[in-house]
Design an enzyme around this catalytic site. Sequence first.
Site, mmCIF file in Angstrom:
data_model
loop_
_atom_site.group_PDB
_atom_site.id
_atom_site.type_symbol
_atom_site.label_atom_id
_atom_site.label_comp_id
_atom_site.label_asym_id
_atom_site.label_seq_id
_atom_site.Cartn_x
_atom_site.Cartn_y
_atom_site.Cartn_z
ATOM 1 N N LYS A 75 -69.462 -7.733 32.327
ATOM 2 C CA LYS A 75 -67.945 -6.983 31.994
ATOM 3 C C LYS A 75 -68.442 -5.451 31.632
ATOM 4 C CE LYS A 75 -65.630 -10.964 30.695
ATOM 5 N NZ LYS A 75 -65.379 -12.017 29.666
ATOM 6 N N LYS A 119 -66.033 -21.608 46.529
ATOM 7 C CA LYS A 119 -65.023 -22.420 45.474
ATOM 8 C C LYS A 119 -63.853 -21.478 45.687
ATOM 9 C CE LYS A 119 -66.856 -22.844 41.590
ATOM 10 N NZ LYS A 119 -67.004 -23.309 40.033
ATOM 11 N N LYS A 163 -59.734 -17.201 41.639
ATOM 12 C CA LYS A 163 -58.424 -16.117 41.786
ATOM 13 C C LYS A 163 -59.183 -14.885 41.909
ATOM 14 C CE LYS A 163 -58.947 -16.056 36.538
ATOM 15 N NZ LYS A 163 -59.868 -17.116 36.624
#
Length: 334
Positions: free
Chosen positions: A114, A196, A199
């Site tokens: 992050k 997979k 989002k």
Amino acid sequence: MDNRPIVMSGIRPTGFLHLGNYFGAVRNYVRLQREYTCFFMVADLHSLTTHPDTQELRGHVHRVLAENIACGLDPEQAALYCQSHVPETTELYLYLNMLAYKGELEKTTTFKDKARLQPDNINAGLLTYPVLQAADILLHRASWVPVGKDQEQHLEMSRNFANRFNHRYGQVFPEPQAFNFGEALVKVPSLDGAGKMSKSENQLATLYLADDDELIRKKVMKAKTDAGPPAPGTPMPDYIENLFLLMDLVSQPATTQAFRDAYDRAEVRYGDLKRQLAEDMVAFIAPIREKAEAIRTDRAYLARVMELGAEKARSSARETMRLVRDAMGLDYFR
Ligand code: TRP
């Protein structure tokens, strides 16, 4: 309080659940809520470390609650609540911060990721994200935490903080363990044959529980295929196997088997297979989408859900915090 084992997990309010969230997490929460004392929390405070816009957050909190309830989470059975409605969380977070070291926090994978993504906002909340998560879990003295692989490091840190607290001040917290679903943990492949459903990646390759029927059909029909097996018994390429894995989730077993047999005989027609998968997906997703939309737009109902959840979570939190303050000796009146 009953004495069933305690399960706790956090749900990020990013809005828009997809099929991967459903089969990977929510469906398992629904199974757990009957047998365990469950705390399922919308991690709105964690969101502030990366998304400080609370106006946007509001909509996401409503949506994630509605979608989880539509999938079968029962606010009467489990405690379904928002993190910010349980202020005891932040008190425990503060105490745990004194037991967390800068070095270990800086080494956390999610922190490093992050920090790279938002170099202009490497705030202290981001650094202590795992401490807040430990507070969420330890606040209910939970033993089991159903989470994916990406959360194992945070869970290990929670165990470390719990142990440090117990050693320094006295035994209060059990060591929280990852709840393992074994074979119930299914992989939901994306529609483009790469990885997979998630989002962040290719939105056209991910099916969301909010997608309308036409969009579902469009996404499925665009899934990658090829000219078909050249001869009977040809091994399946990944992207074809993925379509079968998706069928396994939503289609009748006999239907899926018929297509598998056709593949083995090199007689499969991918157009038919995708049309079948599309219709079965529509039949699976549409009722959830409609239920979620009805819940999401019923603000009075959502308010009652959040109040009920907060009450249950706070009653558990108050008990723990009494033990915590006692153990720490923060009772100067005595
Ligand atoms: N960090 C978790 C995630 O990204 C969300 C979370 C917050 C959580 N608090 C938690 C998960 C407590 C389990 C337990 O998905």
